[in-house]
Design a protein around this motif. Sequence first.
Motif, PDB file in Angstrom:
ATOM      1  N   PHE A 114       0.822  -1.204   0.000  1.00  0.00           N
ATOM      2  CA  PHE A 114       0.000   0.000   0.000  1.00  0.00           C
ATOM      3  C   PHE A 114       0.856   1.255   0.000  1.00  0.00           C
ATOM      4  CE2 PHE A 114      -2.774   3.234   1.804  1.00  0.00           C
ATOM      5  CZ  PHE A 114      -4.000   2.958   1.211  1.00  0.00           C
ATOM      6  N   TYR A 115       1.979   1.235   0.728  1.00  0.00           N
ATOM      7  CA  TYR A 115       2.783   2.442   0.915  1.00  0.00           C
ATOM      8  C   TYR A 115       4.083   2.465   0.102  1.00  0.00           C
ATOM      9  CZ  TYR A 115      -0.332   3.816   4.680  1.00  0.00           C
ATOM     10  OH  TYR A 115      -1.440   4.205   5.407  1.00  0.00           O
ATOM     11  N   ASN A 116       4.329   1.424  -0.696  1.00  0.00           N
ATOM     12  CA  ASN A 116       5.491   1.387  -1.571  1.00  0.00           C
ATOM     13  C   ASN A 116       5.036   1.105  -2.990  1.00  0.00           C
ATOM     14  OD1 ASN A 116       8.168   1.236   0.237  1.00  0.00           O
ATOM     15  ND2 ASN A 116       6.553   0.092   1.279  1.00  0.00           N
ATOM     16  N   THR A 117       5.874   1.455  -3.949  1.00  0.00           N
ATOM     17  CA  THR A 117       5.522   1.216  -5.341  1.00  0.00           C
ATOM     18  C   THR A 117       6.765   0.882  -6.155  1.00  0.00           C
ATOM     19  OG1 THR A 117       4.344   2.136  -7.270  1.00  0.00           O
ATOM     20  CG2 THR A 117       5.763   3.645  -6.032  1.00  0.00           C
ATOM     21  N   GLY A 118       6.551   0.178  -7.272  1.00  0.00           N
ATOM     22  CA  GLY A 118       7.621  -0.087  -8.219  1.00  0.00           C
ATOM     23  C   GLY A 118       8.794  -0.831  -7.617  1.00  0.00           C
ATOM     24  N   GLU A 119       9.998  -0.402  -7.979  1.00  0.00           N
ATOM     25  CA  GLU A 119      11.198  -1.068  -7.512  1.00  0.00           C
ATOM     26  C   GLU A 119      11.383  -0.916  -6.004  1.00  0.00           C
ATOM     27  OE1 GLU A 119      14.432   0.348  -9.865  1.00  0.00           O
ATOM     28  OE2 GLU A 119      13.781  -0.711 -11.665  1.00  0.00           O
ATOM     29  N   ALA A 120      10.844   0.158  -5.455  1.00  0.00           N
ATOM     30  CA  ALA A 120      10.906   0.332  -4.003  1.00  0.00           C
ATOM     31  C   ALA A 120      10.141  -0.787  -3.301  1.00  0.00           C
ATOM     32  CB  ALA A 120      10.338   1.689  -3.611  1.00  0.00           C
ATOM     33  N   LEU A 121       9.004  -1.147  -3.846  1.00  0.00           N
ATOM     34  CA  LEU A 121       8.213  -2.231  -3.274  1.00  0.00           C
ATOM     35  C   LEU A 121       8.950  -3.555  -3.391  1.00  0.00           C
ATOM     36  CD1 LEU A 121       5.684  -3.542  -2.115  1.00  0.00           C
ATOM     37  CD2 LEU A 121       4.691  -3.517  -4.422  1.00  0.00           C
ATOM     38  N   GLN A 122       9.520  -3.824  -4.561  1.00  0.00           N
ATOM     39  CA  GLN A 122      10.232  -5.085  -4.759  1.00  0.00           C
ATOM     40  C   GLN A 122      11.407  -5.219  -3.800  1.00  0.00           C
ATOM     41  OE1 GLN A 122       9.451  -7.780  -6.981  1.00  0.00           O
ATOM     42  NE2 GLN A 122      10.868  -8.626  -5.467  1.00  0.00           N
ATOM     43  N   ALA A 123      12.153  -4.120  -3.621  1.00  0.00           N
ATOM     44  CA  ALA A 123      13.305  -4.162  -2.726  1.00  0.00           C
ATOM     45  C   ALA A 123      12.876  -4.406  -1.282  1.00  0.00           C
ATOM     46  CB  ALA A 123      14.099  -2.868  -2.829  1.00  0.00           C
ATOM     47  N   ALA A 124      11.780  -3.756  -0.867  1.00  0.00           N
ATOM     48  CA  ALA A 124      11.283  -3.952   0.491  1.00  0.00           C
ATOM     49  C   ALA A 124      10.828  -5.397   0.696  1.00  0.00           C
ATOM     50  CB  ALA A 124      10.145  -2.982   0.774  1.00  0.00           C
ATOM     51  N   GLN A 125      10.154  -5.957  -0.303  1.00  0.00           N
ATOM     52  CA  GLN A 125       9.712  -7.351  -0.209  1.00  0.00           C
ATOM     53  C   GLN A 125      10.898  -8.303  -0.132  1.00  0.00           C
ATOM     54  OE1 GLN A 125       7.279  -7.357  -3.746  1.00  0.00           O
ATOM     55  NE2 GLN A 125       5.378  -7.164  -2.568  1.00  0.00           N
ATOM     56  N   ASP A 126      11.946  -8.009  -0.890  1.00  0.00           N
ATOM     57  CA  ASP A 126      13.144  -8.843  -0.849  1.00  0.00           C
ATOM     58  C   ASP A 126      13.782  -8.801   0.538  1.00  0.00           C
ATOM     59  OD1 ASP A 126      12.780  -9.475  -3.489  1.00  0.00           O
ATOM     60  OD2 ASP A 126      14.305  -8.088  -4.247  1.00  0.00           O
ATOM     61  N   TRP A 127      13.762  -7.613   1.164  1.00  0.00           N
ATOM     62  CA  TRP A 127      14.351  -7.467   2.497  1.00  0.00           C
ATOM     63  C   TRP A 127      13.567  -8.266   3.528  1.00  0.00           C
ATOM     64  CZ3 TRP A 127      18.509  -6.912   4.821  1.00  0.00           C
ATOM     65  CH2 TRP A 127      18.634  -6.350   6.102  1.00  0.00           C
ATOM     66  N   VAL A 128      12.260  -8.213   3.432  1.00  0.00           N
ATOM     67  CA  VAL A 128      11.419  -8.992   4.338  1.00  0.00           C
ATOM     68  C   VAL A 128      11.726 -10.482   4.176  1.00  0.00           C
ATOM     69  CG1 VAL A 128       9.047  -9.635   4.893  1.00  0.00           C
ATOM     70  CG2 VAL A 128       9.597  -7.249   4.394  1.00  0.00           C
ATOM     71  N   ALA A 129      11.913 -10.911   2.933  1.00  0.00           N
ATOM     72  CA  ALA A 129      12.203 -12.313   2.655  1.00  0.00           C
ATOM     73  C   ALA A 129      13.536 -12.743   3.273  1.00  0.00           C
ATOM     74  CB  ALA A 129      12.224 -12.556   1.151  1.00  0.00           C
ATOM     75  N   GLN A 130      14.510 -11.843   3.312  1.00  0.00           N
ATOM     76  CA  GLN A 130      15.803 -12.165   3.922  1.00  0.00           C
ATOM     77  C   GLN A 130      15.652 -12.418   5.424  1.00  0.00           C
ATOM     78  OE1 GLN A 130      19.311  -9.837   2.822  1.00  0.00           O
ATOM     79  NE2 GLN A 130      18.174  -9.019   1.077  1.00  0.00           N
ATOM     80  N   PHE A 131      14.836 -11.614   6.085  1.00  0.00           N
ATOM     81  CA  PHE A 131      14.580 -11.838   7.510  1.00  0.00           C
ATOM     82  C   PHE A 131      13.905 -13.187   7.718  1.00  0.00           C
ATOM     83  CE2 PHE A 131      15.616  -7.453   8.278  1.00  0.00           C
ATOM     84  CZ  PHE A 131      15.956  -7.400   9.617  1.00  0.00           C
ATOM     85  N   GLU A 132      12.943 -13.481   6.856  1.00  0.00           N
ATOM     86  CA  GLU A 132      12.221 -14.748   6.970  1.00  0.00           C
ATOM     87  C   GLU A 132      13.174 -15.928   6.797  1.00  0.00           C
ATOM     88  OE1 GLU A 132       9.191 -17.380   7.624  1.00  0.00           O
ATOM     89  OE2 GLU A 132       9.177 -15.199   7.887  1.00  0.00           O
TER      90      GLU A 132
END
Length: 219
Positions: A114-132
């Motif tokens: 909701f609060y991110n878009t485009g490549e910013a969203l993808q990068a944030a999702q990748d970071w979350v995945a690293q924590f997981e």
Amino acid sequence: MNRRPTLLAALALTATAALTLSACGSDDDSPSKDADEVVGADTGGGESASPSESAAASTDRPKIELPPDLELTFEGGETGDPVKDAILADNAERMRAVDAAITGTDPEGKALAFYNTGEALQAAQDWVAQFEEAGATLTGEARYYDREVTLTGDRSATLVFCADESRGFSKDKKTNEIHKTPVTKNSYVLYNTRLDKNVEGVWQTSQIISTRGATQCQP
């Protein structure tokens, strides 16, 4: 083979990498993050800026909840300018959304999208995945201050702000071990972000550049 200790160590050494985005939308190019400090701790469970009334009226916003051991504080949330206040509010929610995804209070990442878009969203999702993958979460506190908005058009703006991440850390999900590190100049970060207003009136983060150890953010 148990890869979790290795993953946790790698996570500690690159804690800024995916949470902060470069001007071209990729991850931050300053991998010198002090071990286990929270970035953007990003993103917390305590008092924080809520979307302004003008921003909230534009569309329904996801409710973001964070664990009680994670607290984010956002200073200077009201400028008297409704547009700037909306930008500050949506940026604060963006930071909280990242942490909600990491800590599992928003496992589907709805607020993140909701609060991110485009490549910013993808990068944030990748970071979350690293924590997981590392079996890690976040704990502690982060404070955001000296937040300055500059409007660059009807639907775009820049927001520069500092973060005190000296009391935010990663935590092992299984053992609850907190990976604490000493406070250094790199515990303080300068963020330079771009936000774009979408058709629903939400100021989404599209780009972030971070400078760890920036002089203007030192206490």
